[in-house]
Motif scaffolding. Sequence first.
Motif, PDB file in Angstrom:
ATOM      1  N   UNK A 120       0.892  -1.276  -0.299  1.00  0.00           N
ATOM      2  CA  UNK A 120      -0.202   0.230  -0.032  1.00  0.00           C
ATOM      3  C   UNK A 120       1.025   1.215  -0.135  1.00  0.00           C
ATOM      4  N   UNK A 121       1.940   1.255   0.422  1.00  0.00           N
ATOM      5  CA  UNK A 121       2.989   2.072   0.341  1.00  0.00           C
ATOM      6  C   UNK A 121       3.392   2.550  -0.188  1.00  0.00           C
ATOM      7  N   UNK A 122       3.808   1.469  -0.898  1.00  0.00           N
ATOM      8  CA  UNK A 122       4.778   1.615  -2.451  1.00  0.00           C
ATOM      9  C   UNK A 122       3.543   2.675  -3.216  1.00  0.00           C
ATOM     10  N   UNK A 123       2.299   1.879  -3.202  1.00  0.00           N
ATOM     11  CA  UNK A 123       1.656   2.332  -4.343  1.00  0.00           C
ATOM     12  C   UNK A 123       0.589   4.073  -4.285  1.00  0.00           C
ATOM     13  N   UNK A 124       1.352   4.168  -3.175  1.00  0.00           N
ATOM     14  CA  UNK A 124       1.129   5.364  -2.751  1.00  0.00           C
ATOM     15  C   UNK A 124       2.459   6.373  -2.947  1.00  0.00           C
ATOM     16  N   UNK A 125       3.346   5.636  -2.920  1.00  0.00           N
ATOM     17  CA  UNK A 125       4.745   6.971  -3.835  1.00  0.00           C
ATOM     18  C   UNK A 125       4.409   7.160  -5.318  1.00  0.00           C
ATOM     19  N   UNK A 126       3.732   5.486  -5.319  1.00  0.00           N
ATOM     20  CA  UNK A 126       3.635   5.943  -7.307  1.00  0.00           C
ATOM     21  C   UNK A 126       3.041   6.680  -7.920  1.00  0.00           C
ATOM     22  N   UNK A 127       1.474   6.316  -7.234  1.00  0.00           N
ATOM     23  CA  UNK A 127       1.074   7.692  -7.589  1.00  0.00           C
ATOM     24  C   UNK A 127       0.607   8.829  -7.100  1.00  0.00           C
ATOM     25  N   UNK A 128       2.332   9.436  -6.564  1.00  0.00           N
ATOM     26  CA  UNK A 128       2.372  10.163  -6.009  1.00  0.00           C
ATOM     27  C   UNK A 128       3.413  10.838  -7.238  1.00  0.00           C
ATOM     28  N   UNK A 129       4.232   9.765  -7.428  1.00  0.00           N
ATOM     29  CA  UNK A 129       5.082  10.955  -8.411  1.00  0.00           C
ATOM     30  C   UNK A 129       4.336  10.701  -9.937  1.00  0.00           C
ATOM     31  N   UNK A 130       3.726   9.494  -9.555  1.00  0.00           N
ATOM     32  CA  UNK A 130       2.532   9.903 -11.431  1.00  0.00           C
ATOM     33  C   UNK A 130       2.254  11.226 -11.772  1.00  0.00           C
ATOM     34  N   UNK A 131       1.122  11.619 -10.212  1.00  0.00           N
ATOM     35  CA  UNK A 131       0.480  12.645 -10.228  1.00  0.00           C
ATOM     36  C   UNK A 131       1.566  13.959 -10.338  1.00  0.00           C
ATOM     37  N   UNK A 132       2.421  14.378  -9.328  1.00  0.00           N
ATOM     38  CA  UNK A 132       3.700  15.313  -9.068  1.00  0.00           C
ATOM     39  C   UNK A 132       4.674  15.318  -9.755  1.00  0.00           C
ATOM     40  N   UNK A 133       5.439  13.815 -10.797  1.00  0.00           N
ATOM     41  CA  UNK A 133       6.909  14.128 -11.908  1.00  0.00           C
ATOM     42  C   UNK A 133       5.942  13.076 -12.936  1.00  0.00           C
ATOM     43  N   UNK A 134       5.190  13.573 -13.799  1.00  0.00           N
ATOM     44  CA  UNK A 134       5.006  12.318 -14.580  1.00  0.00           C
ATOM     45  C   UNK A 134       5.620  12.152 -16.073  1.00  0.00           C
ATOM     46  N   UNK A 135       6.914  13.112 -15.617  1.00  0.00           N
ATOM     47  CA  UNK A 135       7.245  13.077 -16.945  1.00  0.00           C
ATOM     48  C   UNK A 135       8.980  13.186 -16.479  1.00  0.00           C
ATOM     49  N   UNK A 136       9.163  11.950 -14.855  1.00  0.00           N
ATOM     50  CA  UNK A 136      10.064  11.381 -14.129  1.00  0.00           C
ATOM     51  C   UNK A 136      11.075  10.633 -14.935  1.00  0.00           C
ATOM     52  N   UNK A 137      10.378   9.965 -15.671  1.00  0.00           N
ATOM     53  CA  UNK A 137      11.294   8.558 -16.303  1.00  0.00           C
ATOM     54  C   UNK A 137      11.775   7.693 -15.250  1.00  0.00           C
ATOM     55  N   UNK A 138      11.443   7.445 -14.348  1.00  0.00           N
ATOM     56  CA  UNK A 138      11.717   6.735 -13.677  1.00  0.00           C
ATOM     57  C   UNK A 138      10.750   5.145 -13.330  1.00  0.00           C
ATOM     58  N   UNK A 139      11.836   4.164 -12.556  1.00  0.00           N
ATOM     59  CA  UNK A 139      11.388   2.727 -12.710  1.00  0.00           C
ATOM     60  C   UNK A 139      10.597   2.942 -11.485  1.00  0.00           C
ATOM     61  N   UNK A 140       9.303   2.450 -12.004  1.00  0.00           N
ATOM     62  CA  UNK A 140       7.810   2.316 -10.822  1.00  0.00           C
ATOM     63  C   UNK A 140       7.730   0.865 -10.210  1.00  0.00           C
ATOM     64  N   UNK A 141       8.862  -0.266 -10.472  1.00  0.00           N
ATOM     65  CA  UNK A 141       8.607  -1.443  -9.546  1.00  0.00           C
ATOM     66  C   UNK A 141       9.277  -1.305  -7.943  1.00  0.00           C
ATOM     67  N   UNK A 142       7.872  -2.406  -7.677  1.00  0.00           N
ATOM     68  CA  UNK A 142       7.988  -2.511  -6.079  1.00  0.00           C
ATOM     69  C   UNK A 142       9.100  -1.967  -6.118  1.00  0.00           C
ATOM     70  N   UNK A 143      10.337  -3.251  -5.778  1.00  0.00           N
ATOM     71  CA  UNK A 143      11.488  -3.383  -5.464  1.00  0.00           C
ATOM     72  C   UNK A 143      12.151  -2.057  -5.203  1.00  0.00           C
TER      73      UNK A 143
END
Length: 339
Positions: free
Chosen positions: A54-77
Amino acid sequence: MSGESDCTRTSPSAGSPSDNELLPDRPKYVCTLSPDLVTKAREELQEKPEWRLRDVQALRDMVCKDYPSLGTCLDDAFLLRFLRARKFDYDRALQLLVNYHTCRRTWPEVFSNLKPSAIKPVLESGFVTVLPHRDPQGRHVVCIRPDRWTPSNYPITENIRAIYLTLEKLIQSEETQVNGIVILADYKGVSLSKASHFGPFVAKKVIGILQDGFPIRIKAVNIINEPRIFKGIFAIIKPFLKEKIANRFFLHGCDLNSLHQNIPPVILPEEYGGTAGKLDITAWNELLLASEEDFLHDFSELVLPCDSSPHDLLVSGDADDKQCDDSLRGMKAQLYYCY
């Protein structure tokens, strides 16, 4: 560490079945922590196994919302590294992730073509290696020996590249993410001319990365065989250090008994009064060079997010270019005085 994100496709919060059909196959996270480390992560890092994804998904959602062009890996690990490094504080973990990419994109001399084969001469020199045994707290010991560097062979940035790749390899281990690392720096034979290569500009960049731009917990920095010149070197570094990190520096001089109070002799090589045999760099070099595929994704080629300021992300605090200029003048005087 590979794979770029497409937040319009990867965020489950997109909601519609048609969107979900486009989701890429992400590696399924499998925890490799022992029961003792799960307990340690819960107590020290506020990591709750039942809430981890759940925490990982929360961070993933924040990346997608605030930095959609960051180009980062979004894997759980991968995202877990940043959550653990900031004790599962979402905002601080997000800032660390953005800093991580910003650092890589704003120092091309270090991060362009960053892969083990490119820094083979540094590895072969023995400038940086990792001791084969962990300490009693389960922490790897990174051994740095500046005397192994000949400035006429390659610039100081090559040494920084080698250290960075070493840390990247170590942080792949969940055990290291929880336990952190220890640094052992042997300054034997460091001369004035060699020390002068590590000026305020380089110091600011390196400290900025280690404190605010990389997901690793540095638990102690042990300095051995430091000459008088080290007072000048530390004078360069200290203004950029946070108090917590500064308090983790231990200066042992030539006192091996003092070193052994922090790192037990049983894991140290003979060169440092230990019983673990001669210091052998071969095993670590082979491991790192065999990991070429882990470092093929070059983030320095990606564009910066339009809403991030690289100058604000590298070092927290008020250390600006003017301070670097002032520090450079002071550093020269300090070095000559100490020498």
